[in-house]
Motif scaffolding. Structure first.
Motif, PDB file in Angstrom:
ATOM      1  N   MET A   1       0.830  -1.199   0.000  1.00 20.91           N
ATOM      2  CA  MET A   1       0.000   0.000   0.000  1.00 20.91           C
ATOM      3  C   MET A   1       0.869   1.254   0.000  1.00 20.91           C
ATOM      4  O   MET A   1       1.946   1.278   0.588  1.00 20.91           O
ATOM      5  N   TRP A   7      -5.546   4.448   3.438  1.00 17.67           N
ATOM      6  CA  TRP A   7      -6.394   3.415   2.863  1.00 17.67           C
ATOM      7  C   TRP A   7      -7.319   2.782   3.902  1.00 17.67           C
ATOM      8  O   TRP A   7      -7.988   1.789   3.613  1.00 17.67           O
ATOM      9  N   LEU A  10     -10.845   2.171   2.904  1.00 16.40           N
ATOM     10  CA  LEU A  10     -10.989   1.105   1.908  1.00 16.40           C
ATOM     11  C   LEU A  10     -11.124  -0.252   2.598  1.00 16.40           C
ATOM     12  O   LEU A  10     -11.961  -1.076   2.226  1.00 16.40           O
ATOM     13  N   ILE A  33      -1.418   0.996  -5.125  1.00 17.98           N
ATOM     14  CA  ILE A  33      -1.890  -0.120  -4.305  1.00 17.98           C
ATOM     15  C   ILE A  33      -2.259  -1.286  -5.205  1.00 17.98           C
ATOM     16  O   ILE A  33      -2.824  -1.106  -6.286  1.00 17.98           O
ATOM     17  N   LEU A 334     -12.309   3.917  -3.915  1.00 15.34           N
ATOM     18  CA  LEU A 334     -10.960   4.166  -4.432  1.00 15.34           C
ATOM     19  C   LEU A 334     -10.894   5.515  -5.142  1.00 15.34           C
ATOM     20  O   LEU A 334      -9.900   6.242  -5.018  1.00 15.34           O
ATOM     21  N   THR A 338      -8.364   8.493  -3.969  1.00 24.32           N
ATOM     22  CA  THR A 338      -7.261   8.895  -4.853  1.00 24.32           C
ATOM     23  C   THR A 338      -7.517  10.223  -5.565  1.00 24.32           C
ATOM     24  O   THR A 338      -6.624  11.077  -5.633  1.00 24.32           O
TER      25      THR A 338
END
Length: 342
Positions: A1, A7, A10, A33, A334, A338
């Motif tokens: 990662m 994250w 996630l 990732i 995601l 991001t």
């Protein structure tokens, strides 16, 4: 990662969804990732890994489109070539005016062998037509070749799998190669997608995830009898999420098509819904400034694939799943992580 991004959400989203699959995020040639969740083969407790191969259903239509564009570049056909001029296949009720362009953009007006207006589940197709006999593009012909036109040629966009079966037959007729061999030679091998291919379900290689379907009682079964025995021009390639990252980078770097063809390939061709358009490359979100993101999706029983590419940021997000639900929600999480960090 990637240590520069958080994250945590996630992981929480994956647990909430019980998501099973693999993810890959790549920006400017750097992997942010790559991870796997859930099980590739539940009965053996084999976990999904970044190198696990997944079927991506209609997510692989882009390979068919690239194959056609390559043949156009070579001068072997044009986007205005009619299918009657390049296929020796009996299609008695299809309009002679249908062109390669119409098939690529889902505007041909031909019947779809999987008509979502008439049946809810792709699995229903194989109740009357043996799925184990469908292993090449020509094997789909009995499912549509004697059907009548559903609309006038070029009148409207309607997503259509039959059109891509015909495009695969065109690839075979013009190249003299089997469809899957042509894609392997001109795309997979060329750019280093070493784990990707069109595999028969009774001859699967290593590291392939079984697709799982939830039954009404909550138990699960595999999708082995729910899909064609081998994928083809309208969908069904097996890839790893990492390989799709390689694919998008190679495509955008001009390794597959010329600069001139890429401009044509990426251009919006047909309006679909508000800011969503369709082009030879597939779906895209576009505004007055241009394309915001290219969108890929694929759905079959026990298969769920989602991917986006943001050209302005050279950002690729890929989600492969071996169950019917969860990929879209993982993709949105995601994107939230991001895109907000850009």
């Amino acid at each position: 990662m990637n240590k520069y991004m958080n994250w945590t959400s996630l992981t929480e989203k994956q647990k909430e969804l019980q998501f099973s699959g693999s993810i890959h995020v790549r920006k400017n040639g750097t992997n942010l990732i790559s991870d796997g969740f859930g099980h590739a083969i539940r009965s053996e407790q084999i976990k999904n890994q970044p190198q696990t191969r997944f079927s991506i259903a209609s997510g692989s239509k882009i390979f068919t489109s690239i194959a056609i564009c390559k043949l156009v570049e070579e001068g072997k056909l044009t986007f205005d070539t009619t299918i009657k001029n390049c296929l020796r296949v009996a299609l008695p009720y299809f309009d002679d005016a249908i062109t390669i362009h119409h098939l690529l953009t889902h505007t041909s007006g031909i019947p779809d062998y999987f008509d979502e207006d008439k049946m809810d589940d792709y699995e229903e197709l194989w109740e009357t037509f043996p799925m184990y006999q469908v292993r090449s593009p020509k094997d789909f012909l009995p499912m549509f070749q004697l059907e009548k036109m559903q609309d006038k040629v070029g009148r409207t966009f309607k997503y259509n799998n039959t059109g891509y079966i015909l495009l695969g037959l065109v690839v075979e007729a013009i190249s003299g190669m089997d469809f899957d061999a042509y894609i392997a030679k001109t795309i997979f091998t060329k750019i280093g997608m070493t784990n990707s291919g069109y595999f028969s379900v009774d001859e699967l290689p290593e590291n392939v995830a079984c697709g799982y379907i939830e039954k009404p009682d909550g138990a699960v079964k595999t999708n082995v009898f729910s899909l064609p025995a081998k994928g083809g021009p309208d969908g069904g390639a097996y890839v790893t999420a990492h390989d799709m990252g390689i694919f998008w980078e190679a495509l955008m770097n001009g390794e597959l098509l010329s600069a001139e063809m890429m401009r044509n390939f990426m251009a919006p061709q047909e309006p679909v819904d508000e800011d969503i358009f369709y082009g030879y490359i597939g779906f895209m979100e576009s505004n007055e400034q241009g394309v915001v993101k290219f969108i890929q999706m694929g759905y079959d029983p026990g298969v769920n694939y989602r991917s986006v590419y943001y050209p302005e940021h050279d950002l690729t997000i890929i989600v492969c799943s071996n169950q019917s639900e969860g990929a879209y929600e993982m993709l949105k999480e995601l994107e939230r992580i991001t895109v907000n960090e850009i």
